[in-house]
Design a protein around this motif. Structure first.
Motif, short mmCIF file in Angstrom:
data_model
loop_
_atom_site.label_atom_id
_atom_site.label_comp_id
_atom_site.label_asym_id
_atom_site.label_seq_id
_atom_site.Cartn_x
_atom_site.Cartn_y
_atom_site.Cartn_z
N ALA A 56 33.85 -21.00 -0.56
CA ALA A 56 33.29 -20.87 0.84
C ALA A 56 32.93 -19.59 1.22
CB ALA A 56 34.21 -21.56 1.64
N GLU A 57 34.14 -18.76 0.72
CA GLU A 57 34.00 -17.16 1.17
C GLU A 57 33.01 -16.57 0.64
OE1 GLU A 57 38.48 -15.64 2.36
OE2 GLU A 57 38.26 -16.57 0.25
N ARG A 115 25.64 -14.67 1.92
CA ARG A 115 24.81 -14.68 3.37
C ARG A 115 24.71 -13.37 3.87
NH1 ARG A 115 27.49 -17.43 8.40
NH2 ARG A 115 28.33 -15.51 8.36
N GLU A 125 33.53 -19.46 20.79
CA GLU A 125 33.51 -19.68 19.42
C GLU A 125 32.20 -18.96 18.94
OE1 GLU A 125 35.01 -21.42 17.02
OE2 GLU A 125 36.64 -21.41 18.23
N LEU A 157 29.58 -17.05 1.96
CA LEU A 157 29.44 -16.30 3.44
C LEU A 157 29.22 -14.83 2.88
CD1 LEU A 157 32.36 -17.44 5.70
CD2 LEU A 157 29.94 -17.88 5.87
N ARG A 164 27.85 -19.11 14.63
CA ARG A 164 27.95 -19.41 13.12
C ARG A 164 29.13 -18.97 12.66
NH1 ARG A 164 27.82 -14.52 11.75
NH2 ARG A 164 26.26 -12.92 11.66
N SER A 165 29.45 -19.29 11.39
CA SER A 165 30.68 -18.63 10.81
C SER A 165 30.54 -17.11 10.74
CB SER A 165 30.93 -19.24 9.27
OG SER A 165 31.00 -20.67 9.22
N LYS A 166 31.86 -16.54 11.19
CA LYS A 166 31.87 -15.08 11.06
C LYS A 166 31.41 -14.41 9.65
CE LYS A 166 35.57 -13.15 12.96
NZ LYS A 166 37.16 -13.00 13.35
N SER A 167 30.83 -13.37 9.83
CA SER A 167 30.77 -12.55 8.70
C SER A 167 32.15 -11.99 8.14
CB SER A 167 29.70 -11.27 8.71
OG SER A 167 29.87 -10.56 7.77
N LEU A 168 32.22 -12.31 6.58
CA LEU A 168 33.23 -11.51 6.12
C LEU A 168 33.45 -9.94 6.04
CD1 LEU A 168 34.44 -14.46 3.64
CD2 LEU A 168 35.18 -14.18 6.11
#
Length: 410
Positions: free
Chosen positions: A235-236, A242, A88, A239, A91-95
């Motif tokens: 949410a997208e 970010r 995992e 990101l 942190r949340s993956k970069s888009l």
């Protein structure tokens, strides 16, 4: 296996692939990567790093080819040492950075509607005014630290306002960026230390990237409006905002610091720049990015077995690409160890290459050029007055201190 190294045992490489017992994340290597790069390039187009059981490449031709071929060398499984197919993300993956087409095509297309040349041109008069003001302040002092008093100060005067971040807590941006770039390496002491130090910064960034906390007319809010028009979720959009904070600050700070180091270390090049600033201002920054690359390494993962650099690399293999070594490859550049403001440095991979080129590169270039124009029009000489020091990072080649003295033009 240590978390962040690999959660599987990679097969041994083909017998023809050179094996190197080199740790590119050791403190000695990170402190002075250029003293190791020729050994990497000399080993061959592709080699095997025993400490991490991964492939590597350090020559310009292969590094740029891998960066360009996103179908074979994918980013979606992580541009660091960790393989997101097997563990995992922290942190949340970069888009953007950690996505491939078709997702990357959609998200980068959205961001290109926000990060436009026309939008940036509107900012340039104010950015130049602030650069002029800062250089005037530094001329009053004459002696200062080119990292902490210039390279860190100037981007913080323009970048957070561009994105529309809350005014309180902006000092969290640097520790956040430091931790993010450290996370692309192994889970070593550098990673653990910066993650501990960045806990509050992570919370601040998460809050600051929400729509309600962004100034309405700034670029962050424009991302949300563009996302809504493109049927992209909030949410997208969060990101994607970010992504600005990773792409737009640390690399710029270090790029300006390296530019100051290059010019102060090469007074002959400073004189050339002064004699022809209209032509050489842009050249000087590009050459500094080539000469001392802020981003030293990024990883890719193979999606298929591929013949690359005369070697066969299997599917699902991690490969580390040494961008800093590629930028000083004598196969690509004449006299690559020298800093030359008249060099045509186009083709360097300091901002990456291909579809994953740095989102913030246009911002970084304009900020550095504003600082350089302010210096050239006001400063006669730049001299180093003390010991320089480095801030070690698993991905970035970063200065922590660069004491200098400047004198005003008559």
């Amino acid at each position: 296996m240590t978390k962040g190294v690999a959660t599987y045992i990679a097969s041994d490489p083909h017998p023809g692939v050179p094996r190197l017992d080199v740790d590119p994340f050791s403190e000695a290597f990170l402190a002075d990567p250029y003293s190791h790069h020729e050994n990497l390039r000399a080993a061959g187009p592709v080699f095997w790093l025993e400490p991490y059981r991964i492939y590597g490449s350090a020559r310009h031709a292969e590094v740029s080819a891998a960066l360009k071929d996103y179908e074979t060398f994918c980013s979606a499984r992580g541009v660091g040492l960790a393989d997101f197919a097997r563990e995992e993300p922290w942190r949340s993956k970069s888009l953007l950075l950690e996505a491939d087409p078709p997702l990357h095509t959609r998200t980068r297309g959205m961001m290109n509607k926000v990060v436009t040349l026309a939008a940036l041109m509107k900012e340039l008069p104010l950015w130049q005014e602030k650069a002029d003001q800062l250089v005037d302040e530094l001329l009053q002092r004459r002696s200062f630290d080119a990292v902490t008093d210039l390279a860190e100060v100037y981007p913080m005067r323009v970048f957070p306002d561009l994105i529309g971040l809350p005014p309180e807590g902006r000092d969290n941006l640097v520790p956040y960026g430091t931790a993010t770039f450290n996370a692309f390496g192994p889970r070593n002491a550098l990673f653990e230390e910066t993650m501990r130090d960045a806990k509050d910064a992570m919370l601040w960034v998460a809050s600051s990237c929400k729509r309600e906390n962004l100034a309405d007319e700034a670029w962050g809010a424009k991302v949300y409006r563009t996302a809504e028009a493109e049927d992209c979720s909030p949410a997208e959009a969060e990101l994607l905002v970010r992504s600005f904070l990773t792409a737009g600050l640390d690399t710029t700070i270090n790029g300006i610091a390296h530019l100051m180091l290059a010019l102060a270390s090469h007074p002959d090049q400073w004189r050339k720049l002064q004699a022809n600033p209209s032509v050489l201002v842009k050249n000087a920054f590009e050459e500094s990015l080539r000469w001392d690359s802020t981003v030293q390494t990024f990883f890719r993962t193979t999606t298929r077995e591929v013949e690359f650099g005369g070697a066969v690399i299997p599917k699902d293999a991690k490969i580390i690409l040494f961008l800093g070594a590629a930028n000083r490859d004598p196969r690509r550049w004449n006299d690559p160890e020298s800093f030359d403001v008249e060099r045509q440095a186009a083709g360097h991979v300091g901002f990456g290459f291909g579809i994953h080129q740095c989102l913030g590169q246009m911002i970084a270039r304009r900020e550095a050029e504003a600082v350089l124009k302010a210096l050239v029009s006001r400063v006669a000489d730049i001299r180093i007055t003390g010991a320089t020091s480095r801030r070690l990072n698993n991905t970035l080649h970063a200065l922590s201190h660069l004491p200098v003295e400047i004198t005003a033009l008559p």
